[in-house]
Design a protein around this motif. Sequence first.
Motif, mmCIF file in Angstrom:
data_model
loop_
_atom_site.group_PDB
_atom_site.id
_atom_site.type_symbol
_atom_site.label_atom_id
_atom_site.label_comp_id
_atom_site.label_asym_id
_atom_site.label_seq_id
_atom_site.Cartn_x
_atom_site.Cartn_y
_atom_site.Cartn_z
ATOM 1 N N THR B 22 25.338 62.593 0.075
ATOM 2 C CA THR B 22 26.318 61.743 0.768
ATOM 3 C C THR B 22 26.278 62.050 2.267
ATOM 4 O O THR B 22 25.846 63.132 2.695
ATOM 5 C CB THR B 22 27.740 62.006 0.256
ATOM 6 O OG1 THR B 22 28.066 63.376 0.475
ATOM 7 C CG2 THR B 22 27.870 61.653 -1.215
ATOM 8 N N PHE B 25 28.189 65.209 3.079
ATOM 9 C CA PHE B 25 27.456 66.456 2.848
ATOM 10 C C PHE B 25 26.497 66.727 4.007
ATOM 11 O O PHE B 25 26.436 67.853 4.525
ATOM 12 C CB PHE B 25 26.687 66.357 1.522
ATOM 13 C CG PHE B 25 25.827 67.552 1.247
ATOM 14 C CD1 PHE B 25 26.365 68.691 0.666
ATOM 15 C CD2 PHE B 25 24.471 67.537 1.581
ATOM 16 C CE1 PHE B 25 25.562 69.797 0.426
ATOM 17 C CE2 PHE B 25 23.673 68.650 1.349
ATOM 18 C CZ PHE B 25 24.212 69.785 0.765
ATOM 19 N N CYS B 40 39.189 64.549 -1.770
ATOM 20 C CA CYS B 40 39.054 64.147 -3.173
ATOM 21 C C CYS B 40 37.595 63.936 -3.567
ATOM 22 O O CYS B 40 37.265 63.978 -4.736
ATOM 23 C CB CYS B 40 39.830 62.856 -3.402
ATOM 24 S SG CYS B 40 39.159 61.461 -2.465
ATOM 25 N N LEU B 41 36.723 63.677 -2.584
ATOM 26 C CA LEU B 41 35.305 63.316 -2.823
ATOM 27 C C LEU B 41 35.173 62.078 -3.706
ATOM 28 O O LEU B 41 34.153 61.856 -4.342
ATOM 29 C CB LEU B 41 34.539 64.489 -3.449
ATOM 30 C CG LEU B 41 34.467 65.766 -2.613
ATOM 31 C CD1 LEU B 41 33.738 66.868 -3.389
ATOM 32 C CD2 LEU B 41 33.785 65.525 -1.279
ATOM 33 N N ASN B 42 36.223 61.285 -3.746
ATOM 34 C CA ASN B 42 36.265 60.140 -4.652
ATOM 35 C C ASN B 42 36.696 58.864 -3.936
ATOM 36 O O ASN B 42 37.008 57.867 -4.567
ATOM 37 C CB ASN B 42 37.248 60.467 -5.787
ATOM 38 C CG ASN B 42 37.073 59.571 -6.973
ATOM 39 O OD1 ASN B 42 35.945 59.407 -7.451
ATOM 40 N ND2 ASN B 42 38.159 58.969 -7.440
ATOM 41 N N GLY B 43 36.758 58.912 -2.618
ATOM 42 C CA GLY B 43 37.134 57.719 -1.859
ATOM 43 C C GLY B 43 38.616 57.415 -1.852
ATOM 44 O O GLY B 43 39.019 56.323 -1.457
ATOM 45 N N ASP B 44 39.427 58.362 -2.253
ATOM 46 C CA ASP B 44 40.865 58.089 -2.329
ATOM 47 C C ASP B 44 41.648 58.603 -1.115
ATOM 48 O O ASP B 44 42.591 57.962 -0.678
ATOM 49 C CB ASP B 44 41.464 58.731 -3.592
ATOM 50 C CG ASP B 44 40.906 58.110 -4.864
ATOM 51 O OD1 ASP B 44 40.684 56.889 -4.862
ATOM 52 O OD2 ASP B 44 40.674 58.845 -5.838
ATOM 53 N N THR B 49 36.848 60.359 6.645
ATOM 54 C CA THR B 49 36.553 59.097 7.341
ATOM 55 C C THR B 49 35.796 59.331 8.649
ATOM 56 O O THR B 49 36.156 60.204 9.439
ATOM 57 C CB THR B 49 37.861 58.332 7.612
ATOM 58 O OG1 THR B 49 38.521 58.108 6.369
ATOM 59 C CG2 THR B 49 37.593 56.991 8.292
ATOM 60 N N LYS B 58 34.474 55.920 4.562
ATOM 61 C CA LYS B 58 34.692 57.216 3.920
ATOM 62 C C LYS B 58 33.316 57.824 3.668
ATOM 63 O O LYS B 58 32.533 57.258 2.897
ATOM 64 C CB LYS B 58 35.484 57.016 2.632
ATOM 65 C CG LYS B 58 36.885 56.489 2.939
ATOM 66 C CD LYS B 58 37.723 56.284 1.711
ATOM 67 C CE LYS B 58 39.099 55.770 2.130
ATOM 68 N NZ LYS B 58 40.044 55.595 1.046
ATOM 69 N N CYS B 60 32.303 60.209 2.053
ATOM 70 C CA CYS B 60 31.998 60.650 0.676
ATOM 71 C C CYS B 60 31.551 59.472 -0.180
ATOM 72 O O CYS B 60 31.069 59.658 -1.287
ATOM 73 C CB CYS B 60 33.206 61.336 0.038
ATOM 74 S SG CYS B 60 34.517 60.199 -0.467
ATOM 75 N N LEU B 61 31.768 58.251 0.315
ATOM 76 C CA LEU B 61 31.391 57.042 -0.438
ATOM 77 C C LEU B 61 30.110 56.423 0.106
ATOM 78 O O LEU B 61 29.797 55.273 -0.191
ATOM 79 C CB LEU B 61 32.497 55.989 -0.340
ATOM 80 C CG LEU B 61 33.778 56.192 -1.134
ATOM 81 C CD1 LEU B 61 34.702 54.989 -0.978
ATOM 82 C CD2 LEU B 61 33.482 56.442 -2.606
ATOM 83 N N SER B 127 44.835 53.704 3.862
ATOM 84 C CA SER B 127 43.553 54.233 3.384
ATOM 85 C C SER B 127 43.506 55.753 3.437
ATOM 86 O O SER B 127 42.549 56.357 2.950
ATOM 87 C CB SER B 127 42.405 53.690 4.243
ATOM 88 O OG SER B 127 42.401 52.287 4.234
#
Lengths: 278, 160
Positions: B22, B25, B40-44, B49, B58, B60-61, B127
Amino acid sequence: MQTYDFDYYLPKTVEEGIRLFQQLEGEGKSPVYYSGGTEIITLGRLNLVETNAVIDIKTISECKELTVRNNRLIVGSALSLTAVEERNLFPLLSKAASGVADHTARNKITVGGNICGQIFYREAVLPFLLADSDAVIAGKNGLRKAPVHQVFNRKLMLQKGEFLVQLHTDQRYLTMPYVCVKRRQQWDTGYPLITLAVLKTKTEIRLAVSGLCSFPFRAFEMEKAIGQGGPLPDRVQEALRHVPQPVLDDVEGSSGYRMFVLEHMLEDLISRLEGNHP
Amino acid sequence: MITARLTVNGEQREVAFRPSATLLFVLREKLGLTGAKPGCLNGDCGACTVNVNGTAMKSCLMLAVEGLNQTILTIEGLKDSPVQHAFIEHFAFQCGYCTPGFIMNINSLLKKYPEADDYTIKEFLSSNICRCTGYQEIEKAVKSLLKMNREDRAGLQQDV
């Protein structure tokens, strides 16, 4: 960080994308098409999606098209949800898209990714179901165009190696009266309890629902019940008898609560479109 | 492994990474830019950002490979910016973990919508998550920047 490795391919044309898929599969790989990639990344981290080759379709020009041509709205599958919202050529689509995830995530989530995703809400498909749109799908025999009702049954029924390129919608539908409401358990962000999209054509009220069952659907039988004469509460009760089963019963809400919310949403939204709302 | 150049904070940085890595990372572990935070590494949560071509993303996304030929801006590239000053003036942080993500999102908001209304501000800010719940102060910081922009524009018009 992904827990596994994959190769990344960026085809420039539809044909190259299809060829790559066949070639990679021939090499014993398990390729997947990648657009926004949010689900592949997040589910991949949890080992719920596994692939060793992703084919990113976002530089294929047809997949990024957003225009009105020959009285048809053309929406490319690799457009981000915010791109669709900002252009606002199809307000019902903008509204349905704006309920997905959050604003920053929607900069990455694409129309096609949402419709083809494993996460079953797939709210971006609701406007296309209501507007009898056509889906343009690429496969080894080239492009094929099919009514969305034919290719979307609970999920987009793609053959192996196919990907969604565009959605075409008759321009007449873009300006019809609509309401689209997403009810959540609490707050303004999160998965829906129910998303209900309602479109009023010259002759009927059309309904499409997400979050009620484990798939989004166009509620044809419910529409027939709503279209009968009589007081709205009676028509809503009749419509509720045609809800597909089973209704979801999960942490977002029990099936009974979902039906209660649906009943009130139907009364409220249809009343608004029929012009009886205070 | 891919070896490629990423344009980050106005610099071309040559970096080797796996195609599945990602952007978050690579920024943190390969380029040492630890301002984008793993949450969260999940886009939440929005703590990671960054801006890509001016748009909030994000990290991580997003795969790092998707960042090739794009202009990436991280919190390190916003040193001494008006957004940071507004956060300090309005005490718009407590523990500070979410702050880089909020600032990057707000930076994108101000560029895209210099006259953002309350609805747009809420849309953008929803967001990001602040566990310390410092939302009111963050909103005040955003509004102070919008007001400052308005005053600057009015001043420029008077000068003309």
